[in-house]
Design a protein around this motif. Sequence first.
Motif, mmCIF file in Angstrom:
data_model
loop_
_atom_site.group_PDB
_atom_site.id
_atom_site.type_symbol
_atom_site.label_atom_id
_atom_site.label_comp_id
_atom_site.label_asym_id
_atom_site.label_seq_id
_atom_site.Cartn_x
_atom_site.Cartn_y
_atom_site.Cartn_z
ATOM 1 N N ILE A 100 0.845 -1.207 0.000
ATOM 2 C CA ILE A 100 0.000 0.000 0.000
ATOM 3 C C ILE A 100 0.880 1.257 0.000
ATOM 4 O O ILE A 100 0.542 2.266 -0.638
ATOM 5 C CB ILE A 100 -0.993 -0.020 1.191
ATOM 6 C CG1 ILE A 100 -1.864 -1.285 1.133
ATOM 7 C CG2 ILE A 100 -1.865 1.236 1.199
ATOM 8 C CD1 ILE A 100 -2.566 -1.548 -0.199
ATOM 9 N N LYS A 101 2.027 1.198 0.663
ATOM 10 C CA LYS A 101 2.992 2.307 0.558
ATOM 11 C C LYS A 101 3.437 2.456 -0.893
ATOM 12 O O LYS A 101 3.588 3.567 -1.399
ATOM 13 C CB LYS A 101 4.214 2.057 1.444
ATOM 14 C CG LYS A 101 3.980 2.293 2.923
ATOM 15 C CD LYS A 101 5.334 2.164 3.625
ATOM 16 C CE LYS A 101 5.192 2.147 5.126
ATOM 17 N NZ LYS A 101 6.426 1.661 5.772
ATOM 18 N N ALA A 102 3.657 1.317 -1.549
ATOM 19 C CA ALA A 102 4.041 1.348 -2.967
ATOM 20 C C ALA A 102 2.918 1.967 -3.801
ATOM 21 O O ALA A 102 3.169 2.792 -4.684
ATOM 22 C CB ALA A 102 4.370 -0.062 -3.461
ATOM 23 N N TYR A 103 1.695 1.596 -3.512
ATOM 24 C CA TYR A 103 0.546 2.175 -4.232
ATOM 25 C C TYR A 103 0.527 3.689 -4.072
ATOM 26 O O TYR A 103 0.242 4.426 -5.017
ATOM 27 C CB TYR A 103 -0.772 1.591 -3.699
ATOM 28 C CG TYR A 103 -1.192 0.280 -4.341
ATOM 29 C CD1 TYR A 103 -0.436 -0.311 -5.345
ATOM 30 C CD2 TYR A 103 -2.367 -0.356 -3.957
ATOM 31 C CE1 TYR A 103 -0.831 -1.500 -5.931
ATOM 32 C CE2 TYR A 103 -2.774 -1.545 -4.536
ATOM 33 C CZ TYR A 103 -2.004 -2.116 -5.520
ATOM 34 O OH TYR A 103 -2.404 -3.293 -6.102
ATOM 35 N N SER A 104 0.827 4.132 -2.850
ATOM 36 C CA SER A 104 0.834 5.565 -2.589
ATOM 37 C C SER A 104 1.900 6.261 -3.446
ATOM 38 O O SER A 104 1.650 7.335 -4.019
ATOM 39 C CB SER A 104 1.073 5.771 -1.086
ATOM 40 O OG SER A 104 1.321 7.108 -0.830
ATOM 41 N N LEU A 105 3.069 5.617 -3.573
ATOM 42 C CA LEU A 105 4.126 6.170 -4.430
ATOM 43 C C LEU A 105 3.703 6.100 -5.910
ATOM 44 O O LEU A 105 4.014 6.998 -6.691
ATOM 45 C CB LEU A 105 5.442 5.403 -4.221
ATOM 46 C CG LEU A 105 6.090 5.588 -2.840
ATOM 47 C CD1 LEU A 105 7.157 4.522 -2.588
ATOM 48 C CD2 LEU A 105 6.711 6.983 -2.723
ATOM 49 N N GLU A 106 2.984 5.024 -6.267
ATOM 50 C CA GLU A 106 2.503 4.905 -7.647
ATOM 51 C C GLU A 106 1.471 5.995 -7.945
ATOM 52 O O GLU A 106 1.407 6.519 -9.060
ATOM 53 C CB GLU A 106 1.906 3.514 -7.882
ATOM 54 C CG GLU A 106 2.979 2.418 -7.933
ATOM 55 C CD GLU A 106 2.410 0.997 -7.837
ATOM 56 O OE1 GLU A 106 1.332 0.728 -8.403
ATOM 57 O OE2 GLU A 106 3.043 0.146 -7.175
ATOM 58 N N GLU A 118 12.208 2.319 -4.302
ATOM 59 C CA GLU A 118 12.190 3.567 -3.525
ATOM 60 C C GLU A 118 12.128 3.280 -2.012
ATOM 61 O O GLU A 118 12.670 4.022 -1.204
ATOM 62 C CB GLU A 118 10.980 4.400 -3.972
ATOM 63 C CG GLU A 118 10.725 5.699 -3.219
ATOM 64 C CD GLU A 118 11.742 6.799 -3.544
ATOM 65 O OE1 GLU A 118 12.386 6.705 -4.618
ATOM 66 O OE2 GLU A 118 11.889 7.717 -2.725
ATOM 67 N N GLN A 119 11.498 2.169 -1.659
ATOM 68 C CA GLN A 119 11.382 1.789 -0.242
ATOM 69 C C GLN A 119 12.555 0.917 0.220
ATOM 70 O O GLN A 119 12.529 0.388 1.344
ATOM 71 C CB GLN A 119 10.103 0.993 -0.021
ATOM 72 C CG GLN A 119 8.813 1.731 -0.346
ATOM 73 C CD GLN A 119 7.612 0.871 0.024
ATOM 74 O OE1 GLN A 119 7.362 0.670 1.220
ATOM 75 N NE2 GLN A 119 6.903 0.350 -0.956
ATOM 76 N N GLY A 120 13.523 0.730 -0.664
ATOM 77 C CA GLY A 120 14.658 -0.126 -0.304
ATOM 78 C C GLY A 120 14.308 -1.599 -0.345
ATOM 79 O O GLY A 120 14.973 -2.437 0.290
ATOM 80 N N LEU A 121 13.264 -1.934 -1.085
ATOM 81 C CA LEU A 121 12.811 -3.330 -1.177
ATOM 82 C C LEU A 121 13.064 -3.862 -2.584
ATOM 83 O O LEU A 121 13.092 -3.091 -3.538
ATOM 84 C CB LEU A 121 11.307 -3.396 -0.874
ATOM 85 C CG LEU A 121 10.902 -2.947 0.537
ATOM 86 C CD1 LEU A 121 9.398 -2.725 0.617
ATOM 87 C CD2 LEU A 121 11.348 -3.978 1.565
ATOM 88 N N PRO A 122 13.234 -5.184 -2.726
ATOM 89 C CA PRO A 122 13.421 -5.735 -4.072
ATOM 90 C C PRO A 122 12.160 -5.551 -4.915
ATOM 91 O O PRO A 122 11.049 -5.488 -4.360
ATOM 92 C CB PRO A 122 13.696 -7.218 -3.836
ATOM 93 C CG PRO A 122 13.350 -7.494 -2.425
ATOM 94 C CD PRO A 122 13.260 -6.214 -1.675
ATOM 95 N N ALA A 123 12.324 -5.464 -6.222
ATOM 96 C CA ALA A 123 11.169 -5.322 -7.118
ATOM 97 C C ALA A 123 10.245 -6.532 -6.974
ATOM 98 O O ALA A 123 9.027 -6.422 -7.041
ATOM 99 C CB ALA A 123 11.636 -5.188 -8.559
#
Length: 192
Positions: A100-106, A118-123
């Motif tokens: 959901i953090k990724a969705y927010s960035l999207e 961007e969150q330091g996580l693997p794709a």
Amino acid sequence: MIEFYAKAKLPSRFGNFDIYVFKNDENKDHAVIVNGDIYGRENVPVRIHSECLTGDIMGSLRCDCRDQLLTSLKMIGQSEYGMLIYLRQEGRGIGLLNKIKAYSLEDQGLDTVEANLEQGLPADARNYNFAVEVIKYFKIKSVELITNNPEKIKFLEENGIKISKRIPIIIEPNAFDKFYLETKKDKMGHLL
Ligand SMILES: Nc1nc2c(ncn2[C@@H]2O[C@H](COP(=O)(O)OP(=O)(O)OP(=O)(O)O)[C@@H](O)[C@H]2O)c(=O)[nH]1
Ligand SMILES: [Zn+2]
């Protein structure tokens, strides 16, 4: 390693399935849905589906997960035999909160790969060890894998699973998942 835990009948709108749960190293309740007698067989249609709460359950249009899930259950239900392995690897393995953090960035313009990085996580943080173990548990000789994802094919083959065929599962894009699907094709190598 996996260990048989429980099995029950699962009549559904897609067919009269059985559901299995195994104890496993990750301690996750992955679910295995089976139609017919798959034991020791060749050319078994198999879908390995990663959990997507927003799509699978809520019907979100940001992704094609729900349509892929329903289409593959229908396919498996209509085949003489087949299996769907439902992996609890939400958000390509990063979990619901991070997705959901990724969705927010999207929402701010990043694509699905950038939003993880961007969150330091693997794709893509998934692995398919459990699926490999399940296919071996049922002594399946070869698999017809329902997927567009070349990573899944690679992982299975590298771990001793014979894939006799790939069954594509292409869902018509909508206004909300068009960019997401384009990114899967352009950046993640999906066969779309
Ligand atoms: N991190 C992240 N995960 C997402 C996003 N959208 C969907 N997902 C997750 O992606 C997974 C689905 O993976 P996909 O790459 O769409 O499809 P796939 O299952 O790998 O490939 P196919 O077998 O072709 O369907 C599920 O776990 C979803 O929760 C997103 O924007 N970011
Ligand atoms: Zn989804």
